[in-house]
Every structure is written in C-alpha cells, then in structure tokens.
Write a protein that holds these residues in place. Structure first.
Motif, PDB file in Angstrom:
ATOM      1  N   VAL A  45      -2.523   0.343  -4.491  1.00 58.82           N
ATOM      2  CA  VAL A  45      -3.686   0.923  -3.816  1.00 58.82           C
ATOM      3  C   VAL A  45      -4.852   1.046  -4.795  1.00 58.82           C
ATOM      4  O   VAL A  45      -6.002   0.754  -4.446  1.00 58.82           O
ATOM      5  N   ALA A  46      -4.546   1.441  -6.024  1.00 64.00           N
ATOM      6  CA  ALA A  46      -5.599   1.579  -7.039  1.00 64.00           C
ATOM      7  C   ALA A  46      -6.263   0.234  -7.325  1.00 64.00           C
ATOM      8  O   ALA A  46      -7.483   0.171  -7.544  1.00 64.00           O
ATOM      9  N   ARG A  47      -5.483  -0.855  -7.321  1.00 66.30           N
ATOM     10  CA  ARG A  47      -6.072  -2.186  -7.542  1.00 66.30           C
ATOM     11  C   ARG A  47      -7.040  -2.551  -6.421  1.00 66.30           C
ATOM     12  O   ARG A  47      -8.113  -3.104  -6.659  1.00 66.30           O
ATOM     13  N   VAL A  48      -6.655  -2.246  -5.187  1.00 67.57           N
ATOM     14  CA  VAL A  48      -7.526  -2.558  -4.055  1.00 67.57           C
ATOM     15  C   VAL A  48      -8.779  -1.678  -4.110  1.00 67.57           C
ATOM     16  O   VAL A  48      -9.898  -2.144  -3.850  1.00 67.57           O
ATOM     17  N   ASN A  74      -6.527  -1.677   8.090  1.00 66.32           N
ATOM     18  CA  ASN A  74      -5.694  -2.041   9.226  1.00 66.32           C
ATOM     19  C   ASN A  74      -4.196  -1.933   8.935  1.00 66.32           C
ATOM     20  O   ASN A  74      -3.401  -1.827   9.863  1.00 66.32           O
ATOM     21  N   ALA A  75      -3.787  -1.957   7.680  1.00 63.64           N
ATOM     22  CA  ALA A  75      -2.361  -1.990   7.344  1.00 63.64           C
ATOM     23  C   ALA A  75      -1.622  -0.822   7.990  1.00 63.64           C
ATOM     24  O   ALA A  75      -2.071   0.331   7.930  1.00 63.64           O
ATOM     25  N   ARG A 110      -2.610   8.112   2.980  1.00 64.64           N
ATOM     26  CA  ARG A 110      -3.165   8.158   1.626  1.00 64.64           C
ATOM     27  C   ARG A 110      -3.983   6.913   1.299  1.00 64.64           C
ATOM     28  O   ARG A 110      -5.078   7.019   0.722  1.00 64.64           O
ATOM     29  N   ALA A 111      -3.472   5.734   1.647  1.00 65.83           N
ATOM     30  CA  ALA A 111      -4.221   4.509   1.350  1.00 65.83           C
ATOM     31  C   ALA A 111      -5.562   4.492   2.089  1.00 65.83           C
ATOM     32  O   ALA A 111      -6.582   4.075   1.533  1.00 65.83           O
ATOM     33  N   VAL A 112      -5.575   4.966   3.333  1.00 62.02           N
ATOM     34  CA  VAL A 112      -6.832   5.041   4.089  1.00 62.02           C
ATOM     35  C   VAL A 112      -7.801   5.992   3.395  1.00 62.02           C
ATOM     36  O   VAL A 112      -8.994   5.709   3.255  1.00 62.02           O
ATOM     37  N   LEU A 139       0.802  -1.218   0.000  1.00 63.54           N
ATOM     38  CA  LEU A 139       0.000   0.000   0.000  1.00 63.54           C
ATOM     39  C   LEU A 139       0.837   1.272   0.000  1.00 63.54           C
ATOM     40  O   LEU A 139       0.276   2.377  -0.016  1.00 63.54           O
ATOM     41  N   SER A 140       2.151   1.131  -0.025  1.00 58.71           N
ATOM     42  CA  SER A 140       2.995   2.302  -0.267  1.00 58.71           C
ATOM     43  C   SER A 140       3.182   2.543  -1.758  1.00 58.71           C
ATOM     44  O   SER A 140       3.757   3.560  -2.163  1.00 58.71           O
TER      45      SER A 140
END
Length: 255
Positions: free
Chosen positions: A65-68, A85-86, A111-113, A59-60
């Motif tokens: 992140v875009a795939r998730v 949670n990551a 950012r991922a959150v 997720l960095s």
C-alpha cells in the motif's frame, strides 16, 4: 497526458474503468496482484496507443500500500484520477472466532482506501485539481455482515473527505453499485441464482454513469433509477424493516 490509477484494475468494475478512461485519452497505472494478468492488460492498452504502468501489489500488505501511495504522491508524473476499486466478498460471519478474514477485508477495503485516498487528495490539492472515486456498494445501506459494514464506512468516509476538501478543485465520489455483471460474485463464492434479472447492471454502463455523476459534482453515485428508488427506501425507511430484508437476502444466499 492525464494519468489515472486504478486498484483492482484488471477485472470487474476496475477493468471497466480502465476501458472507459483509456477511451477518453487517459494513460493508466494499473494496480493488481496477478502479474500475468497485469502484463496482458497493459499490452492490450499499449497496442491501442496508451501509456501503461503496472504495479503488482497486494493491498492487504501495508508495504505494498505504501508503494502505491508513493506513486500517487509523485509530482513528476502526477495521477489526476484515482479509482479505489480493489475489493472482494466477505463470507466470514461476524460471530466467527477467527477474525483473519475480517482483518484482511478491512486492510484492503478500509485502510488501503484511507491511505491511498489521503495520499492522492494531498497531492491533488497541492496541484490544484484531481478526482477520487471510491467504489463502495449499495450493500452499505443494508445490514448483511462485514461487507455491509465496510462499504458503509467507505461511503461515509468519502462524504467526510468531500467535506475536508470543500473549496478545493478536488472532487470525490462514492460509487455504490448493486449487482453488476462481473466475476466478483463467482470469485467470492456468492450465489446469485435468486437475483432478479432487473437488478443486474452492466459494468460499462455503471462506469459511464459514475463518470457523469463525478463531472456533475455529486458525492454519491447510485446506478439506475431502480437502485436509486431502492436505496432511497433503505436510507429513509424503518431500520427494523431493513434488517428484516437483510435477513431474507442472507437466508436465500445460505440456501
């Protein structure tokens, strides 16, 4: 069957969420970097009759992140519960010239959150239901460097998201644990030798409390009466006192 997506779903609090949700009849989408561990966890849940999808993602990395996020937006097999949670401990100091550790921490835990919660919230609001749990920390109520600052953002962001979703059937929760019995501290190289036994919380108990708070419509979940009392003092006490306590905790870690 209801589907839950959990980032960092193969260890620590994420794994505790996976266990609890599988026991409640959820199918799982597990997101983590370690493909071997993902495969082992998926096989275990499949043996128990659950449908499990795995996404190997760092997720960095924004493409991951875009795939998730795309999986969260998929209406053909909708995710009804997201657990962000990551995360990891941040040992770098705010005064360090090398900001790379801070950059990575903010990519994963801010950012991922932001991206994943947004993708999930839009899809859930369109469908008319859904839940988002963002794992924050009691560290966000004190002043211990980058990790505290990041988790303060997660808690405030979650509250702000709840405001934007008000009137919809999408619920959001910021889970703010303290010291939890997981491998988090060992992997982060954080010394825990001086932490009183009374401040440790079992991960499965933590998750059960969080899910109960979610069903009650709460937006912030702080586990156990001990931590509720401590965080009440942190939120309402003098900030100079909070900084003093934070210095003592940080000094104990360094020693």
């Amino acid at each position: 069957m209801a589907v839950a997506l959990i980032t960092g779903g193969t260890s620590g609090i994420g794994a505790a969420f996976a266990r609890a949700l599988a026991a409640r009849g959820f199918d799982l989408v597990l997101v983590a970097r370690d493909e071997q561990r993902l495969a082992a966890e998926a096989a275990r849940y499949r043996a128990g009759g659950r449908r499990v999808e795995t996404l190997s993602a760092d997720l960095s990395v924004r493409a991951d992140v875009a795939r998730v996020a795309a999986r969260l937006a998929d209406s053909a097999d909708p995710v009804v519960l997201l657990v962000n949670n990551a995360g990891f401990s941040v040992g770098a100091r705010l005064l360090d010239a090398d900001t790379a550790p801070h950059d990575r921490a903010m990519e994963v835990m801010i950012r991922a959150v932001l991206v994943l919660s947004g993708a999930a919230a839009r899809a859930m609001r369109t469908r008319g239901r859904g839940d988002i749990i963002n794992v924050s920390s009691t560290a966000g109520f004190i002043t211990m460097g980058a990790y505290s600052a990041i988790k303060a953002w997660v808690t405030t962001y979650t509250e702000s998201l709840a405001v934007e979703l008000h009137g919809s059937a999408v619920r959001v929760l910021a889970l703010c644990p303290g010291w939890v019995h997981t491998e988090f501290h060992v992997r982060g190289g954080v010394s825990v030798s001086g932490i009183p036994r009374a401040l440790w919380v079992d991960a499965d108990t933590l998750v059960a409390d969080a899910l109960r708070d979610l069903t009650r419509g709460r937006v912030i979940s702080v586990p156990t009466l001990r931590y509720k009392a401590l965080i009440f003092l942190a939120r309402h006490g003098p900030r100079a006192g909070i900084r003093s306590v934070s210095r003592r905790i940080s000094g104990g870690r360094e020693r």
